[in-house]
Design a protein around this motif. Structure first.
Motif, PDB file in Angstrom:
ATOM      1  N   PHE A   1       0.804  -1.221   0.000  1.00  0.00           N
ATOM      2  CA  PHE A   1       0.000   0.000   0.000  1.00  0.00           C
ATOM      3  C   PHE A   1       0.842   1.279   0.000  1.00  0.00           C
ATOM      4  O   PHE A   1       0.578   2.195  -0.777  1.00  0.00           O
ATOM      5  N   PRO A   2       1.862   1.396   0.872  1.00  0.00           N
ATOM      6  CA  PRO A   2       2.596   2.665   0.921  1.00  0.00           C
ATOM      7  C   PRO A   2       3.486   2.933  -0.287  1.00  0.00           C
ATOM      8  O   PRO A   2       3.943   4.062  -0.463  1.00  0.00           O
ATOM      9  N   VAL A   3       3.762   1.903  -1.115  1.00  0.00           N
ATOM     10  CA  VAL A   3       4.760   2.090  -2.169  1.00  0.00           C
ATOM     11  C   VAL A   3       4.172   2.080  -3.577  1.00  0.00           C
ATOM     12  O   VAL A   3       4.911   2.313  -4.539  1.00  0.00           O
TER      13      VAL A   3
ATOM     14  N   VAL B   1      -3.092   3.835  -7.558  1.00  0.00           N
ATOM     15  CA  VAL B   1      -3.357   3.520  -6.150  1.00  0.00           C
ATOM     16  C   VAL B   1      -4.837   3.201  -5.958  1.00  0.00           C
ATOM     17  O   VAL B   1      -5.201   2.247  -5.260  1.00  0.00           O
TER      18      VAL B   1
ATOM     19  N   PRO C   1       3.691  -2.691   6.382  1.00  0.00           N
ATOM     20  CA  PRO C   1       4.627  -1.634   6.002  1.00  0.00           C
ATOM     21  C   PRO C   1       5.943  -1.676   6.783  1.00  0.00           C
ATOM     22  O   PRO C   1       7.002  -1.338   6.231  1.00  0.00           O
TER      23      PRO C   1
ATOM     24  N   GLN D   1      -8.861   8.150   7.423  1.00  0.00           N
ATOM     25  CA  GLN D   1      -7.463   7.929   7.081  1.00  0.00           C
ATOM     26  C   GLN D   1      -6.879   9.098   6.305  1.00  0.00           C
ATOM     27  O   GLN D   1      -5.663   9.308   6.322  1.00  0.00           O
TER      28      GLN D   1
ATOM     29  N   ALA E   1       3.117  11.328  11.201  1.00  0.00           N
ATOM     30  CA  ALA E   1       3.278   9.873  11.173  1.00  0.00           C
ATOM     31  C   ALA E   1       3.079   9.270  12.558  1.00  0.00           C
ATOM     32  O   ALA E   1       2.491   8.193  12.706  1.00  0.00           O
TER      33      ALA E   1
ATOM     34  N   TYR F   1      -0.665   9.275  13.332  1.00  0.00           N
ATOM     35  CA  TYR F   1      -1.335   8.267  12.518  1.00  0.00           C
ATOM     36  C   TYR F   1      -1.014   6.866  13.036  1.00  0.00           C
ATOM     37  O   TYR F   1      -1.888   5.993  13.117  1.00  0.00           O
TER      38      TYR F   1
END
Length: 399
Positions: free
Chosen positions: A32-34, A53, A153, A233, A251, A254
């Motif tokens: 997901f993050p990349v 995405v 992650p 989110q 960060a 979150y």
């Protein structure tokens, strides 16, 4: 249904029931993050990268109904194994991609596989777990998946240091391969085999007609919950930037919200089983909606952190609530098709919520956008109060 509730324990089926979901969640969380960074790396524009995405969610949305047909035809175990294999092909495309269109196809395949896997997993649990333990099973399924997506992650970050962005896809490949192999050990339930072998299954059109009332009331309420969850989110980093917090602080906020999110899923499921679904559905949504209503009043790290933790708490206790209510509403005949329609309605909320937030922010301001999204929560709470059965330890929703 399985054995007598008095003799049944979720621990007996923990590995078969929740192990594949944990591993699949790790795989999803790893990439997901990349995905956006990978898209930029192969030459995609910023807008094109954002679309790639979004294909993760879009793939799941368009695959919900086909997922129901596949699971009904081949059974839960084969559907999960097939979804893992399909996802591995998608991940291979992501690893080999040198052009945005190839990466986009791979990402779309992973999203589609996720829909099949999750639907098959939910259907298997509904059949395997006695009704008095259903909410605990659904809450644990949702909580375990969140744990996987939270851990993914961090695991990927270690391999990205060694292999670059491709390291995240290798982590996902190993995790989803393990999920598929573990799914091979999950037996098809006798009740599921019998349903596939005998009896006429109602068509999707017939199911929608028979259960229109519950889909248009509780189904839409769950769709609003999905919209609220999707927006939360996005809201945290946007509002943190609005009040001048740096990336590290954002960060941290979150991450702490995500950590709190995973703490209370099993106790919440126990309350739903013993007291009724409304005892968790209503507080969960009102806590989330109230936190978002107050968020534009925050002006610094401490106040935003406090509200974010409360927001995570509200979302955490509601883990599995959409799946639980869907399971309660699902008929014995045609259950998988019904759940496919149910997930489609819920996913539509998750997809349109951020669009609504974006539109109101563009027309007015981010603060007004956040407040407008919070009203969705209050509407969902009213709909649950109006239509969700109450006052019974075990609730079976009737259309």
């Amino acid at each position: 249904m399985s054995e007598d509730p008095q003799d049944f324990s979720l621990r007996k089926i923990a590995v078969a029931a929740f192990g594949p979901s944990l591993l699949f969640g790790i795989g999803e969380g790893a990439i997901f993050p990349v995905v956006a960074l990978s898209a930029r790396d192969v030459g995609a524009s910023t807008a094109w990268a954002g679309f790639i995405v979004a294909l993760l969610g879009l793939g799941a949305l368009v695959a919900n109904i086909p997922a129901a047909a596949l699971t009904t035809r081949f059974g839960e175990r084969r559907a999960m194994v097939g979804a893992a294999a399909f996802s591995l092909v998608g991940l291979a495309l992501c690893l080999l991609a040198v052009e945005p269109v190839v990466l986009a196809l791979g990402v779309l395949m992973v999203g589609m596989a996720s829909a099949v896997f999750l639907l098959a997993r939910q259907t298997w649990l509904i059949e395997a777990v006695p009704l008095p333990l259903r909410a605990r099973a659904m809450s644990t399924l949702g909580g375990i998946r969140r744990i996987g997506m939270f851990a993914g992650p961090f695991i990927a970050a270690l391999f990205i240091q060694l292999l670059g962005l491709r390291g995240a896809y290798w982590v996902a490949t190993v995790a989803i391969l393990a999920a598929g192999l573990l799914s091979l050990l999950v037996p098809d339930l006798p009740s599921s085999q019998q349903k596939r072998a005998t009896g006429r299954r109602p068509s999707m059109r017939e199911l929608l007609g028979l259960h229109a009332h519950v889909l248009l009331t509780l189904g839409i309420a769950c769709s609003l919950v999905s919209a609220l969850r999707a927006c939360r989110q996005i809201v945290i980093p946007l509002w943190a930037d609005q009040i001048g917090l740096d990336a590290t602080s954002t960060a941290l906020i979150y991450g702490l919200m995500g950590g709190v999110d995973m703490l209370l899923f099993y106790p919440a499921g126990m309350v739903m089983d013993k007291r009724g679904r409304l005892w968790i559905a209503l507080p969960s949504i009102l806590i989330m909606a109230g936190s978002l209503t107050l968020m534009p009043l925050t002006t610094g790290f401490a106040s935003l952190l406090l509200l974010s933790v409360v927001l995570g708490l509200g979302n955490g206790i509601g883990s599995g609530i959409v799946m639980t209510i869907g399971a309660d509403a699902s008929p014995t005949q045609g259950r998988t098709h019904f759940l496919g329609a149910w997930r489609t309605i819920a996913d539509l909320g998750g997809g349109t919520g951020p669009l609504l937030l974006s539109g109101i922010t563009a027309l007015a301001s981010l603060a007004w956008g956040i407040v407008a999204i919070s009203t969705i929560g209050y509407l969902a709470a009213w709909m649950f109060w109006r239509w969700l059965p109450r006052g019974e330890p075990v609730v079976q929703v009737r259309s």
